[in-house]
Design a protein around this motif. Structure first.
Motif, PDB file in Angstrom:
ATOM      1  N   ARG A   1       0.829  -1.218   0.000  1.00  0.00           N
ATOM      2  CA  ARG A   1       0.000   0.000   0.000  1.00  0.00           C
ATOM      3  C   ARG A   1       0.863   1.269   0.000  1.00  0.00           C
ATOM      4  NH1 ARG A   1      -3.358  -3.001   3.532  1.00  0.00           N
ATOM      5  NH2 ARG A   1      -2.661  -1.895   5.401  1.00  0.00           N
ATOM      6  N   ALA A   2       2.058   1.150   0.554  1.00  0.00           N
ATOM      7  CA  ALA A   2       2.947   2.322   0.616  1.00  0.00           C
ATOM      8  C   ALA A   2       3.466   2.731  -0.764  1.00  0.00           C
ATOM      9  CB  ALA A   2       4.115   2.026   1.551  1.00  0.00           C
TER      10      ALA A   2
ATOM     11  N   LEU B   1     -13.976  11.419  -0.106  1.00  0.00           N
ATOM     12  CA  LEU B   1     -13.151  12.311   0.729  1.00  0.00           C
ATOM     13  C   LEU B   1     -13.850  12.519   2.075  1.00  0.00           C
ATOM     14  CD1 LEU B   1     -12.499  15.039  -1.982  1.00  0.00           C
ATOM     15  CD2 LEU B   1     -10.970  13.162  -1.372  1.00  0.00           C
ATOM     16  N   TYR B   2     -13.059  12.867   3.085  1.00  0.00           N
ATOM     17  CA  TYR B   2     -13.646  13.161   4.392  1.00  0.00           C
ATOM     18  C   TYR B   2     -14.334  14.518   4.323  1.00  0.00           C
ATOM     19  CZ  TYR B   2     -11.214   9.179   6.284  1.00  0.00           C
ATOM     20  OH  TYR B   2     -10.803   7.905   6.528  1.00  0.00           O
TER      21      TYR B   2
ATOM     22  N   GLU C   1      -6.080  19.480   4.289  1.00  0.00           N
ATOM     23  CA  GLU C   1      -6.012  18.536   5.420  1.00  0.00           C
ATOM     24  C   GLU C   1      -6.131  17.093   4.934  1.00  0.00           C
ATOM     25  OE1 GLU C   1      -7.974  21.338   8.949  1.00  0.00           O
ATOM     26  OE2 GLU C   1      -9.242  20.087   7.701  1.00  0.00           O
ATOM     27  N   MET C   2      -6.999  16.897   3.936  1.00  0.00           N
ATOM     28  CA  MET C   2      -7.216  15.551   3.387  1.00  0.00           C
ATOM     29  C   MET C   2      -5.906  15.005   2.802  1.00  0.00           C
ATOM     30  SD  MET C   2      -9.710  13.338   2.621  1.00  0.00           S
ATOM     31  CE  MET C   2      -9.452  11.740   1.865  1.00  0.00           C
TER      32      MET C   2
ATOM     33  N   TYR D   1      -3.240  14.448   5.489  1.00  0.00           N
ATOM     34  CA  TYR D   1      -3.531  13.252   6.304  1.00  0.00           C
ATOM     35  C   TYR D   1      -2.934  12.002   5.648  1.00  0.00           C
ATOM     36  CZ  TYR D   1      -6.465   9.708   8.679  1.00  0.00           C
ATOM     37  OH  TYR D   1      -6.913   8.624   9.380  1.00  0.00           O
ATOM     38  N   PHE D   2      -3.173  11.880   4.339  1.00  0.00           N
ATOM     39  CA  PHE D   2      -2.655  10.693   3.645  1.00  0.00           C
ATOM     40  C   PHE D   2      -1.139  10.759   3.480  1.00  0.00           C
ATOM     41  CE2 PHE D   2      -6.019   7.773   2.708  1.00  0.00           C
ATOM     42  CZ  PHE D   2      -7.120   8.509   3.103  1.00  0.00           C
TER      43      PHE D   2
ATOM     44  N   ARG E   1       0.891  12.011   5.732  1.00  0.00           N
ATOM     45  CA  ARG E   1       1.427  11.567   7.039  1.00  0.00           C
ATOM     46  C   ARG E   1       1.290  10.060   7.189  1.00  0.00           C
ATOM     47  NH1 ARG E   1      -1.438  16.376   8.937  1.00  0.00           N
ATOM     48  NH2 ARG E   1       0.135  18.006   9.078  1.00  0.00           N
ATOM     49  N   LEU E   2       0.142   9.519   6.768  1.00  0.00           N
ATOM     50  CA  LEU E   2      -0.046   8.063   6.873  1.00  0.00           C
ATOM     51  C   LEU E   2       0.971   7.325   6.010  1.00  0.00           C
ATOM     52  CD1 LEU E   2      -3.949   7.662   6.834  1.00  0.00           C
ATOM     53  CD2 LEU E   2      -2.420   7.397   8.774  1.00  0.00           C
ATOM     54  N   ASN E   3       1.433   7.991   4.953  1.00  0.00           N
ATOM     55  CA  ASN E   3       2.443   7.375   4.091  1.00  0.00           C
ATOM     56  C   ASN E   3       3.864   7.649   4.564  1.00  0.00           C
ATOM     57  OD1 ASN E   3       1.366   5.886   1.623  1.00  0.00           O
ATOM     58  ND2 ASN E   3       0.036   7.683   1.691  1.00  0.00           N
ATOM     59  N   GLY E   4       3.974   8.211   5.760  1.00  0.00           N
ATOM     60  CA  GLY E   4       5.287   8.337   6.395  1.00  0.00           C
ATOM     61  C   GLY E   4       6.073   9.573   6.044  1.00  0.00           C
ATOM     62  N   LEU E   5       5.467  10.542   5.354  1.00  0.00           N
ATOM     63  CA  LEU E   5       6.214  11.768   5.015  1.00  0.00           C
ATOM     64  C   LEU E   5       6.405  12.615   6.269  1.00  0.00           C
ATOM     65  CD1 LEU E   5       4.503  12.915   1.679  1.00  0.00           C
ATOM     66  CD2 LEU E   5       6.573  11.565   1.976  1.00  0.00           C
ATOM     67  N   ASP E   6       7.608  13.191   6.429  1.00  0.00           N
ATOM     68  CA  ASP E   6       7.793  14.098   7.566  1.00  0.00           C
ATOM     69  C   ASP E   6       7.221  15.464   7.202  1.00  0.00           C
ATOM     70  OD1 ASP E   6       9.828  15.831   6.394  1.00  0.00           O
ATOM     71  OD2 ASP E   6      11.140  14.073   6.521  1.00  0.00           O
TER      72      ASP E   6
ATOM     73  N   ARG F   1      -4.557  13.244  -3.326  1.00  0.00           N
ATOM     74  CA  ARG F   1      -4.435  12.268  -2.232  1.00  0.00           C
ATOM     75  C   ARG F   1      -3.645  11.024  -2.675  1.00  0.00           C
ATOM     76  NH1 ARG F   1      -6.459   7.140  -2.062  1.00  0.00           N
ATOM     77  NH2 ARG F   1      -8.426   7.795  -2.975  1.00  0.00           N
TER      78      ARG F   1
END
Lengths: 404, 251
Positions: B78-79, B90-91, B98-99, B102-103, B105-110, B150
């Motif tokens: 998935r990464a 979308l949320y 923000e949307m 959010y994704f 950050r979930l994918n590990g970006l600083d 996203r």
């Protein structure tokens, strides 16, 4: 476990929750307004209504008494009572609230009293009707005073002291401190409200984060991200838990403030009427903290259970139909603990919800049975762990996530 | 690269018993090429793509996405995948920015890399005019752009599109098809499903025709035209699918 990912999901869910009107209403508005409305609002209204009822001059009918002029004259002189002429339909008039009470004086009552023959004076009223009860109290007080004066005269005639009729007195004296007395009286309500609001506070976020997500089509979006399902469910779970605890915290805060305001209000109104205050509940910091520590595993249990059940639903509405009956399942044991005489036993300490409700009653009264506290804390933690495990498992089931 | 090896998915249905949504499918998608999965509704396209995106777990078989196994390493797969479909909404209470964040950050970006990446994507997709607007207030076109952003935020080498233009107006659909082409031009491995013939003709380098969970035909458009002696893709599709479609209805 990546706490970073759990934190990312939690922060996002918190942002969304704070922008959701339904969640805000159930988590913040309801607990903040419920107690002031229920206690202060209804309390003030009740005090005002009672005061108004006391101000009214009730109409009272005297049945008979033509041969007892002293008694009738005494009744007519009573403050705030209006004597109306006797009518044949007096019963109907009482029922229709045209007359508040009727007092029946038997024939030859005054001469019977003089001859030391015992008669019965009857007061007819409308039971549980406030104004009728007030009129009855006034008449009864007058008649009792009259009886006491007759007794005094008889004792004086025989040169006997009044103590002849009262060789000794019986008195009750409370030795428990006021907070324990009030805790015993109102402690059950604390447990009931904390339990109920812990659940209702978590209910809307639980539905929104599971069934709501499915309904809006964002479940597939989030499942396509690299976050593991365990981290996802934990992030969501912590938000539901936050809502649940926030509701409980705000409700206790609101309850404390409401009781204090109500106390002051009844104290003021009591002093006007020469009566003692009716409500008194002191929630010390120790009690509040104890209730919170004990409510924590219960909130975990509720949050995980609500999420597990709501996840089965495809829509928000369907989730509501699943969770509404759960409220009753929670209310029944919470209410059972408020019944008089129900106290903690080792067996009851293992029954979820009921045990917490009973414990809150004791904590509010300042009683700490450490063995029961340990049993309840450990058992509730265990139930909470099982519920959380089920929630995580449920998030890994395709048949639940993609139910069609 | 995507390599599906005997991919299968069975579901249990209370009324119909066992359903073979995908039945032993194997194919290869190369980087810098677009693989089109063409099939009617219920043919098994979505289930196949969901398995490749590790949203569903295969009952049998597996697939390798850039060498990562969808069964053994779903999170790692998935990464490196961007997944877009009309079902990936979308949320509503988050803003477009923000949307996407959010994704990211979930994918590990600083945070520093995320800011740079988001600014870059929003500029490229001309999204700065609505970056602070909540997703439930966006037009369909804006929503699609936000969805694209996203999927792109972690710059995945593999893109999976499940009927991405379904139900969209022509202008929004063009944005999506242009985006798919752009992905190929950037050397990404692209697979997308559709039942719209014109999209396949315009976009696909390789085509797989799927029906009743089975991959019935595969090849470039020219190869399929040769094999079935038909120029029109719709005619080729009917020739391939019709016998199986009847049997599926009979079932």
């Amino acid at each position: 476990m990546s706490l970073r990912n759990v934190g990312i999901v939690y922060r996002k869910e918190l942002t969304e929750a704070l922008r959701d009107r339904r969640t805000l209403i159930s988590t913040i508005i309801v607990p903040l307004l419920l107690f002031p409305i229920l206690s202060v609002g209804f309390g003030a209204m009740a005090v005002a209504l009672v005061g108004k009822a006391k101000e009214e001059t009730p109409k009272v009918m005297i049945l008979g008494g033509q041969d007892s002029p002293d008694v009738v004259g005494g009744l007519k002189k009573l403050d705030k009572i209006e004597i109306v002429p006797a009518a044949p339909a007096w019963k109907d008039q009482i029922i229709n609230k045209e007359v508040r009470a009727a007092v029946e004086i038997p024939p030859g009552f005054q001469s019977d009293v003089a001859r030391q023959k015992s008669d019965t004076v009857k007061i007819y009223n409308y039971k549980e009707e406030l104004k009728s009860e007030f009129a009855t109290d006034k008449i009864e007080k007058y008649l009792k005073d009259y009886r006491d004066s007759v007794v005094k005269e008889r004792l004086a005639a025989k040169n006997l002291p009044e103590a002849v009729l009262q060789p000794f007195e019986v008195k009750q004296e409370n030795v428990a401190p006021p907070e324990k007395v009030s805790g015993a009286a109102f402690g059950g309500i604390i447990g009931y409200m904390v339990i109920l609001l812990c659940m209702t506070g978590g209910m809307y976020p639980a539905m929104d984060l599971t069934a709501g997500e499915k309904e809006r089509g964002t479940m597939e979006t989030i499942l396509s991200s690299p976050i593991s399902r365990m981290h996802l469910v934990l992030g969501k779970f912590f938000l539901v838990l936050t809502a649940s605890l926030a509701t409980a915290a705000l409700s206790v805060l609101s309850m404390g403030v409401s009781f204090s305001v109500l106390h002051r209000f009844t104290e003021n109104s009591g002093s006007q009427h020469g009566e003692a205050p009716a409500f008194l509940l002191h929630l010390g910091l120790k009690t509040v903290l104890s209730v919170f520590i004990m409510a924590l595993p219960l909130a975990v249990f509720f949050s995980a259970t609500l999420m597990t059940i709501a996840l089965f639903a495809k829509t928000y509405k369907e989730a509501q139909s699943y969770l509404t009956p759960i409220t009753f399942v929670v209310i029944i044991p919470a209410i059972a603990a408020m019944l008089p005489g129900v106290e903690l036993t080792p067996k009851l300490a293992l029954i979820p919800i009921l045990n917490m409700s009973l414990l809150c009653k004791e904590l509010a009264a300042g009683t700490y049975h450490w063995n029961f506290i340990a049993i309840i804390f450990v058992s509730t933690c265990l139930y909470a762990a099982v519920a959380l495990f089920l929630a995580i498992k449920m998030f890994q089931r395709e048949s639940v996530l993609f139910r069609s | 690269m995507i390599e599906a090896r005997g991919l299968s998915k069975r579901f249990q249905d209370k009324k119909r018993g066992e359903i073979r949504a995908v039945d032993n499918i194997s194919f290869v998608c190369q980087p810098g090429r677009i693989y089109g999965l063409l099939g009617a509704n219920g043919a098994g396209k979505t289930t196949t793509l969901r398995m490749l995106a590790t949203i569903l777990e295969p009952t049998d078989g597996t697939a390798l996405v850039c060498g990562r196994d969808v069964v053994e390493q779903p999170e790692k797969v998935r990464a490196i995948v961007g997944f877009l479909s009309t079902a990936t909404a979308l949320y509503p209470r988050l803003t477009a920015q923000e949307m996407v964040e959010y994704f990211g950050r979930l994918n590990g970006l600083d945070e520093a890399a995320l800011k740079k990446r988001v600014d870059d994507i929003f500029r490229r997709l001309e999204m700065n005019g609505f970056r602070d607007r909540r997703c439930d207030k966006l037009s369909t076109g804006m929503k699609q752009k936000t969805s694209i952003a996203r999927t792109l935020v972690h710059d995945p080498p593999v893109m999976i599109f499940d009927e991405p233009t379904n139900g969209l107006d022509i202008m929004t659909a063009r944005t999506i098809t242009a985006f798919i082409r752009e992905c190929r031009d950037h050397g990404k491995t692209v697979i997308f499903s559709t039942h719209i013939m014109s999209e396949v003709e315009k976009l696909c380098d390789t085509l797989g025709i799927i029906q009743s969970g089975k991959l019935l035909a595969e090849g470039t458009l020219a190869e399929l035209r040769d094999k079935y002696s038909e120029h029109d893709l719709e005619e080729i599709f009917i020739k391939v699918v019709a016998p199986h479609y009847v049997s599926a209805e009979a079932n």
